[in-house]
Scaffold this active site. Structure first.
Site, PDB file in Angstrom:
ATOM      1  N   CYS A 414      14.678   2.017  -4.229  1.00 48.91           N
ATOM      2  CA  CYS A 414      15.951   2.549  -5.449  1.00 48.91           C
ATOM      3  C   CYS A 414      17.213   4.091  -5.100  1.00 48.91           C
ATOM      4  O   CYS A 414      18.130   2.774  -4.949  1.00 48.91           O
ATOM      5  CB  CYS A 414      14.604   3.912  -5.936  1.00 48.91           C
ATOM      6  SG  CYS A 414      14.983   5.179  -7.794  1.00 48.91           S
ATOM      7  N   HIS A 541       9.493   1.866  -6.272  1.00 49.01           N
ATOM      8  CA  HIS A 541       9.216   1.915  -5.086  1.00 49.01           C
ATOM      9  C   HIS A 541       7.428   1.867  -4.434  1.00 49.01           C
ATOM     10  O   HIS A 541       6.402   1.731  -5.206  1.00 49.01           O
ATOM     11  CB  HIS A 541       8.526   3.710  -5.538  1.00 49.01           C
ATOM     12  CG  HIS A 541       9.421   4.617  -5.536  1.00 49.01           C
ATOM     13  ND1 HIS A 541       9.731   5.110  -4.838  1.00 49.01           N
ATOM     14  CD2 HIS A 541       9.968   4.286  -6.663  1.00 49.01           C
ATOM     15  CE1 HIS A 541      10.634   5.935  -5.491  1.00 49.01           C
ATOM     16  NE2 HIS A 541      11.144   5.249  -6.609  1.00 49.01           N
ATOM     17  N   GLU A 543       5.706   1.697  -1.367  1.00 45.04           N
ATOM     18  CA  GLU A 543       4.959   2.437  -1.087  1.00 45.04           C
ATOM     19  C   GLU A 543       3.904   3.074  -1.828  1.00 45.04           C
ATOM     20  O   GLU A 543       3.364   3.243  -1.532  1.00 45.04           O
ATOM     21  CB  GLU A 543       5.929   3.853  -0.903  1.00 45.04           C
ATOM     22  CG  GLU A 543       6.083   4.595  -1.367  1.00 45.04           C
ATOM     23  CD  GLU A 543       7.632   4.521  -1.858  1.00 45.04           C
ATOM     24  OE1 GLU A 543       8.361   5.571  -2.494  1.00 45.04           O
ATOM     25  OE2 GLU A 543       8.304   3.659  -2.058  1.00 45.04           O
TER      26      GLU A 543
END
Length: 625
Positions: A414, A541, A543
């Site tokens: 990001c 993102h 994750e």
């Protein structure tokens, strides 16, 4: 539908989230379908506008819901996909009730906490509990509900009342209450003290709820006399008093519950004994033991501005992860852990405050400046996560520059991607005033601009949120190979700013490759430096979708590049995402089975390293990987 409610007493941060997640894991291992709901009593509508200083990281769901981090843990542990409605807040409930009042749905009645708010809570739970979250049709068998906060909190009272009514409404055999409490040990006498738990259970019963199972957090296993005292004063059977003591890694928690037969107690209370099987947790057992056996470190420098949060982040990240608050560490760390275990490495995270890398710190606090740069230069890889605001941005730019110029593996997420673009413009393209409109609205060279559909007046829920599709522009790039040579990927987003599409041709001419774009081709999603060992930035993102047994492709790439395994991984990325079979020797060493030509050749007596393309090999440093 069966319901398991998890509450907490004495103090916050005991591990209700990991307990709820682990209960779900054990029940799922018994062959049941499980869904989850998290209740947060705060007045915010969602977690989107809350600072990590206040409530830890925000987790983003596929539908764009900005929710409590515990929902991320549910998704990771249970491998499910939740919706924004799986996170109930006081703000959502009151907004729902007030909207009904404005429409006249209450037909002139006085709207009150009881029954209108409490009814709304119960209706919400029943409605959301039947939504499939595991990709199958039909509702789940069990819904695990976590009530945030601590028993006795004023803001929790409407939920406590509603859940008391709800337990009566669904009836015996359909509701199980698990209370998580603290059994501290006083250093002066070294004795486990039960009084805090006694008071907590007494308070819970005084509010109309009686615990069926008591989960006791303690540094060590409860003594038998302590269990007897809890049995006597808390009126919970001895078999239903579970110890969750400190462990070496978080994946041991479901195993602790299984070993103490917590699943049998829950199944008995819910009348599911004839339906469920014995829990199958072989993969969890192998992963937990493997994580303990890993000793070869890989060092990742995490460069960010929130690294000064000692309570929320730094103190909870321990090498042995004995703290149950690990579940509230950064999502990036959990994704890193998933990847390092897959690569059979021991994760070491070096926290680098980005402000300490800046020239001003060199003048004002030279020791902090030197320490930060030593950590950065000593890292095997660098991760710059997302964030907001201009504090520490220059330090992040310096980190990206160091990684680019010194061929250090880099992953920017990001803001971390936008930082890499700004640094490239300044250093490679010689655009010295290049900047983001977020940090300098009047910049003459806006590399990063505000998205046209965003709002500058309202903060909550106005970003580009949720799952969006990214199309690979070229097949011969590291990101596409790591994802398995697919043509597109769906990843979750949370941002207001984007790379300026008007400057993309200039960047590409200078050597920065935009290998992933959205469906319009105008929104940049993935960048790479083709000549760099691993320099990747993503607007999304990754994750958020990492799982213990299925690490994020890009995090796996970062770790593999940081420990010399990337080339082998790119040839066959499926190997490192699968658990490696083997056993633990009597002295605690993991002995993976070696495969050659598709046939098992028995156990090797090497320490736990990586199995790539079916064989062990040595890297340039002579280390078996």
């Amino acid at each position: 539908m069966k319901y398991v409610l998890v509450t907490g007493g004495v103090v916050s941060g005991l591990g209700k989230g990991v307990t709820a997640s682990s209960i779900g894991v054990v029940l799922k291992a018994c062959g049941l379908r499980v869904t989850s709901i998290k209740i947060d009593p705060y007045l915010n509508t969602d977690a989107g506008t809350m600072s990590p200083f206040e409530h830890g990281e925000v987790f983003v769901l596929d539908d764009g819901g900005e929710v409590d981090l515990d929902l991320g843990n549910y998704e990771r542990f249970l491998d499910i996909k939740l919706t924004r409605d799986n996170n109930i807040t006081t703000g959502k409930i009151y907004q729902y009730v007030l909207d009904k009042e404005r429409r006249g749905d209450y037909l002139g009645k006085t709207v009150q906490v009881v029954p209108h708010i409490t009814d709304a809570i119960q209706e919400w739970i029943e409605r959301v509990a039947v939504i499939p979250v595991d990709g199958k049709e039909g509702p789940a068998d069990v819904c695990v509900i976590e009530l945030g906060g601590t028993i006795g909190d004023i803001e929790s009272m409407p939920f406590i009342e509603a859940l008391g009514q709800f337990s009566y409404h669904v009836g015996p055999g359909n509701f199980c209450l698990v209370h998580v409490s603290l059994v501290p040990v006083l250093n002066v006498v070294g004795e486990q003290k039960t009084k805090p738990t006694q008071h907590s259970v007494r308070g819970l019963r005084g509010l109309g709820l009686t615990p069926n199972i008591l989960v006791c957090r303690s540094a060590k296993v409860l003594d038998e006399n302590v269990k007897e005292k809890l049995l006597q004063f808390c009126h919970v059977p001895a078999a239903n008093i579970i110890t969750l003591n400190d462990v070496t890694n978080i994946w041991h928690i479901p195993l602790l519950l299984r070993d103490q037969k917590a699943h049998e107690a829950i199944l008995k209370i819910l009348n599911l004994q004839g339906v469920a099987r014995q829990p199958k947790l072989e993969e969890w057992t192998d992963r937990a033991k493997l994580c303990d056996a890993l000793h070869d470190p890989v060092r990742i420098a995490m460069v960010g501005k929130y690294t000064g949060l000692s309570d929320s982040y730094l103190s909870v990240w321990k090498v042995n992860m004995s703290s149950y608050q690990f579940m509230h560490t950064l999502m990036h760390e959990q994704a890193l852990l998933h990847a390092t275990v897959a690569c059979h490495k021991k994760l070491v995270v070096d926290w680098v405050p980005s402000t300490d890398l800046e020239d001003d710190t060199a003048k004002e606090a030279p020791d902090a400046y030197k320490a930060a740069w030593n950590l950065l230069k000593g890292a095997d890889g660098i991760l710059v996560p997302g964030g907001f605001g201009d504090r520490g941005v220059q330090g992040k730019i310096l980190a990206a520059k160091y990684a680019r110029e010194n061929n250090v593996p880099y992953l920017g997420i990001c803001l971390g991607m936008q930082i890499a673009v700004i640094e490239f413009a300044r250093s490679v393209m010689n655009l010295r005033d290049a900047n983001s409109a977020e940090f300098d609205p009047d910049t003459r060279t806006p590399c990063v601009v505000f998205m046209p559909e965003g709002s500058k007046t309202h903060m909550g829920g106005t970003m580009r949120l949720g799952s969006r599709r990214t199309y690979f522009q070229v097949t011969d790039c590291k990101a596409a190979k790591l994802y398995g040579n697919v043509s597109y990927v769906d990843e979750r987003h949370r941002h207001r700013y984007e790379v300026n599409p008007d400057m993309v041709p200039e960047f590409e001419s200078a050597g920065l490759a935009f290998v992933g774009k959205d469906e319009t081709g105008k929104r940049m999603e993935i960048i790479e430096l083709p000549a760099h060992p691993y320099f990747v930035g993503v607007q999304f993102h990754p994750e958020f979708k990492s799982r213990p047994g299925q690490p994020s492709a890009l995090f796996l790439g970062l770790i593999a590049a940081s420990c010399g395994q990337l080339d082998a991984l790119l040839q066959n990325p499926s190997h490192l995402s699968k658990p490696i079979p083997g056993r633990i020797s009597s002295n605690g060493v993991f002995l993976p089975k070696v495969y050659q030509n598709g046939h098992q050749k028995g156990h090797t007596h090497m320490p736990a390293k990586s199995l790539v393309n079916g064989n062990y090999y040595s890297n340039a440093n002579g280390v078996h990987v």
